[in-house]
Design a protein around this motif. Structure first.
Motif, PDB file in Angstrom:
ATOM      1  N   VAL A 116      56.348  90.504  57.430  1.00 59.45           N
ATOM      2  CA  VAL A 116      56.860  91.853  57.170  1.00 59.45           C
ATOM      3  C   VAL A 116      56.825  92.150  55.675  1.00 59.45           C
ATOM      4  O   VAL A 116      56.348  93.212  55.250  1.00 59.45           O
ATOM      5  CB  VAL A 116      58.301  92.010  57.718  1.00 59.45           C
ATOM      6  CG1 VAL A 116      58.947  93.286  57.215  1.00 59.45           C
ATOM      7  CG2 VAL A 116      58.303  91.958  59.232  1.00 59.45           C
ATOM      8  N   ILE A 117      57.297  91.212  54.866  1.00 59.38           N
ATOM      9  CA  ILE A 117      57.338  91.424  53.416  1.00 59.38           C
ATOM     10  C   ILE A 117      55.932  91.611  52.856  1.00 59.38           C
ATOM     11  O   ILE A 117      55.679  92.522  52.061  1.00 59.38           O
ATOM     12  CB  ILE A 117      58.077  90.263  52.723  1.00 59.38           C
ATOM     13  CG1 ILE A 117      59.561  90.317  53.092  1.00 59.38           C
ATOM     14  CG2 ILE A 117      57.887  90.305  51.210  1.00 59.38           C
ATOM     15  CD1 ILE A 117      60.348  89.088  52.696  1.00 59.38           C
ATOM     16  N   VAL A 118      55.000  90.774  53.286  1.00 62.28           N
ATOM     17  CA  VAL A 118      53.613  90.908  52.818  1.00 62.28           C
ATOM     18  C   VAL A 118      53.027  92.241  53.272  1.00 62.28           C
ATOM     19  O   VAL A 118      52.328  92.911  52.511  1.00 62.28           O
ATOM     20  CB  VAL A 118      52.762  89.711  53.287  1.00 62.28           C
ATOM     21  CG1 VAL A 118      51.281  89.958  53.065  1.00 62.28           C
ATOM     22  CG2 VAL A 118      53.205  88.444  52.581  1.00 62.28           C
ATOM     23  N   SER A 119      53.322  92.656  54.489  1.00 65.06           N
ATOM     24  CA  SER A 119      52.827  93.941  54.985  1.00 65.06           C
ATOM     25  C   SER A 119      53.361  95.086  54.133  1.00 65.06           C
ATOM     26  O   SER A 119      52.613  95.999  53.771  1.00 65.06           O
ATOM     27  CB  SER A 119      53.241  94.127  56.447  1.00 65.06           C
ATOM     28  OG  SER A 119      52.789  95.365  56.931  1.00 65.06           O
ATOM     29  N   LEU A 120      54.635  95.052  53.793  1.00 70.62           N
ATOM     30  CA  LEU A 120      55.220  96.107  52.963  1.00 70.62           C
ATOM     31  C   LEU A 120      54.647  96.074  51.547  1.00 70.62           C
ATOM     32  O   LEU A 120      54.347  97.134  50.969  1.00 70.62           O
ATOM     33  CB  LEU A 120      56.739  95.980  52.931  1.00 70.62           C
ATOM     34  CG  LEU A 120      57.450  96.229  54.267  1.00 70.62           C
ATOM     35  CD1 LEU A 120      58.938  95.934  54.146  1.00 70.62           C
ATOM     36  CD2 LEU A 120      57.213  97.638  54.766  1.00 70.62           C
ATOM     37  N   LEU A 121      54.451  94.895  50.976  1.00 70.74           N
ATOM     38  CA  LEU A 121      53.867  94.794  49.638  1.00 70.74           C
ATOM     39  C   LEU A 121      52.426  95.296  49.615  1.00 70.74           C
ATOM     40  O   LEU A 121      52.032  96.036  48.709  1.00 70.74           O
ATOM     41  CB  LEU A 121      53.934  93.346  49.136  1.00 70.74           C
ATOM     42  CG  LEU A 121      55.300  92.841  48.728  1.00 70.74           C
ATOM     43  CD1 LEU A 121      55.257  91.355  48.401  1.00 70.74           C
ATOM     44  CD2 LEU A 121      55.840  93.630  47.547  1.00 70.74           C
ATOM     45  N   PHE A 122      51.644  94.899  50.621  1.00 68.72           N
ATOM     46  CA  PHE A 122      50.267  95.385  50.705  1.00 68.72           C
ATOM     47  C   PHE A 122      50.247  96.894  50.902  1.00 68.72           C
ATOM     48  O   PHE A 122      49.394  97.589  50.350  1.00 68.72           O
ATOM     49  CB  PHE A 122      49.507  94.693  51.829  1.00 68.72           C
ATOM     50  CG  PHE A 122      49.030  93.302  51.481  1.00 68.72           C
ATOM     51  CD1 PHE A 122      49.217  92.758  50.230  1.00 68.72           C
ATOM     52  CD2 PHE A 122      48.393  92.539  52.428  1.00 68.72           C
ATOM     53  CE1 PHE A 122      48.769  91.483  49.913  1.00 68.72           C
ATOM     54  CE2 PHE A 122      47.935  91.265  52.128  1.00 68.72           C
ATOM     55  CZ  PHE A 122      48.124  90.742  50.873  1.00 68.72           C
ATOM     56  N   GLY A 123      51.186  97.419  51.680  1.00 64.08           N
ATOM     57  CA  GLY A 123      51.269  98.857  51.876  1.00 64.08           C
ATOM     58  C   GLY A 123      51.532  99.590  50.573  1.00 64.08           C
ATOM     59  O   GLY A 123      50.880 100.590  50.271  1.00 64.08           O
ATOM     60  N   LEU A 124      52.473  99.078  49.790  1.00 65.94           N
ATOM     61  CA  LEU A 124      52.765  99.700  48.491  1.00 65.94           C
ATOM     62  C   LEU A 124      51.567  99.617  47.553  1.00 65.94           C
ATOM     63  O   LEU A 124      51.234 100.586  46.863  1.00 65.94           O
ATOM     64  CB  LEU A 124      53.986  99.029  47.851  1.00 65.94           C
ATOM     65  CG  LEU A 124      55.327  99.353  48.479  1.00 65.94           C
ATOM     66  CD1 LEU A 124      56.420  98.483  47.870  1.00 65.94           C
ATOM     67  CD2 LEU A 124      55.652 100.824  48.288  1.00 65.94           C
ATOM     68  N   LEU A 125      50.914  98.465  47.521  1.00 72.31           N
ATOM     69  CA  LEU A 125      49.756  98.293  46.648  1.00 72.31           C
ATOM     70  C   LEU A 125      48.615  99.224  47.060  1.00 72.31           C
ATOM     71  O   LEU A 125      47.974  99.859  46.211  1.00 72.31           O
ATOM     72  CB  LEU A 125      49.294  96.831  46.667  1.00 72.31           C
ATOM     73  CG  LEU A 125      48.169  96.468  45.713  1.00 72.31           C
ATOM     74  CD1 LEU A 125      48.565  96.746  44.268  1.00 72.31           C
ATOM     75  CD2 LEU A 125      47.813  95.001  45.871  1.00 72.31           C
ATOM     76  N   LEU A 126      48.374  99.336  48.361  1.00 67.33           N
ATOM     77  CA  LEU A 126      47.308 100.219  48.824  1.00 67.33           C
ATOM     78  C   LEU A 126      47.643 101.692  48.589  1.00 67.33           C
ATOM     79  O   LEU A 126      46.761 102.487  48.257  1.00 67.33           O
ATOM     80  CB  LEU A 126      46.998  99.958  50.297  1.00 67.33           C
ATOM     81  CG  LEU A 126      46.292  98.627  50.558  1.00 67.33           C
ATOM     82  CD1 LEU A 126      46.280  98.311  52.045  1.00 67.33           C
ATOM     83  CD2 LEU A 126      44.898  98.631  49.981  1.00 67.33           C
ATOM     84  N   LEU A 127      48.909 102.056  48.746  1.00 70.38           N
ATOM     85  CA  LEU A 127      49.308 103.430  48.421  1.00 70.38           C
ATOM     86  C   LEU A 127      49.086 103.715  46.939  1.00 70.38           C
ATOM     87  O   LEU A 127      48.575 104.775  46.569  1.00 70.38           O
ATOM     88  CB  LEU A 127      50.771 103.671  48.784  1.00 70.38           C
ATOM     89  CG  LEU A 127      51.062 103.977  50.239  1.00 70.38           C
ATOM     90  CD1 LEU A 127      52.572 104.027  50.477  1.00 70.38           C
ATOM     91  CD2 LEU A 127      50.424 105.285  50.666  1.00 70.38           C
ATOM     92  N   ALA A 128      49.449 102.765  46.088  1.00 70.22           N
ATOM     93  CA  ALA A 128      49.261 102.953  44.647  1.00 70.22           C
ATOM     94  C   ALA A 128      47.781 103.074  44.300  1.00 70.22           C
ATOM     95  O   ALA A 128      47.390 103.933  43.503  1.00 70.22           O
ATOM     96  CB  ALA A 128      49.895 101.799  43.875  1.00 70.22           C
ATOM     97  N   THR A 129      46.956 102.233  44.896  1.00 70.25           N
ATOM     98  CA  THR A 129      45.520 102.338  44.604  1.00 70.25           C
ATOM     99  C   THR A 129      44.971 103.658  45.136  1.00 70.25           C
ATOM    100  O   THR A 129      44.123 104.266  44.491  1.00 70.25           O
ATOM    101  CB  THR A 129      44.727 101.166  45.206  1.00 70.25           C
ATOM    102  OG1 THR A 129      44.883 101.145  46.621  1.00 70.25           O
ATOM    103  CG2 THR A 129      45.168  99.842  44.627  1.00 70.25           C
ATOM    104  N   GLY A 130      45.468 104.097  46.273  1.00 72.56           N
ATOM    105  CA  GLY A 130      45.011 105.364  46.831  1.00 72.56           C
ATOM    106  C   GLY A 130      45.403 106.555  45.978  1.00 72.56           C
ATOM    107  O   GLY A 130      44.720 107.574  45.959  1.00 72.56           O
TER     108      GLY A 130
END
Length: 156
Positions: A116-130
């Motif tokens: 869950v934590i990795v999924s949320l971190l990847f989500g934030l990182l991908l949102l930032a890159t987007g």
């Protein structure tokens, strides 16, 4: 309406970040498929790949998602921009939903809290890159640069 920076100077760096997330997800998925091959699709066993708990279904989805993210990161068009924004939302929503069912039989992807934590971190990182990898004509970027420059005023 939201404003996304166009032709941000750090855009190549953000594409690298998105590509690394995609690569991790792809490697995780392949390793997870190897680890869980022969098990049922939604098995709730104790199979781990790269520090995250998984099952065959989650591993297969990760392979597909990793490939998609790497394709988006390799494109110099707005395809990657939209893919990263969409993937960021998908990761965030999936992380929150799976966290809400961790201790139930509805945990069909066999998530653990670390997943869950990795999924949320990847989500934030991908949102930032987007947010920062949008491409536009050079004229549009030049207009934006003029708006970002501080103006010098003689009135204090």
């Amino acid at each position: 309406m939201a404003h996304f920076p166009v032709n941000h100077p750090a855009r190549p760096l953000y594409r690298v970040f998105a590509g690394l997330v995609g690569l991790y997800i792809l490697v995780f998925g392949v390793y997870g498929v190897v680890e869980t091959w022969g098990e049922s699709l939604f098995d709730r066993g104790s199979h781990w790949a790269l520090g995250l708990r998984t099952n065959l279904a989650f591993s297969l989805v990760s392979v597909i998602f990793g490939i998609i993210l790497m394709i988006g990161a390799s494109r110099r068009s707005n395809l990657g921009h939209y893919m990263n924004l969409t993937a960021g939302v998908v990761f965030m929503v999936t992380g929150v939903l799976m966290m809400s069912v961790l201790q139930t039989s509805a945990n069909f992807l066999n998530f653990s809290m670390s997943t869950v934590i990795v999924s949320l971190l990847f989500g934030l990182l991908l949102l930032a890159t987007g947010l920062y990898d949008k491409v536009g004509p050079d004229e549009h970027a030049a207009v934006e640069a003029r708006h970002r420059r501080p103006t010098v005023s003689g009135n204090h």
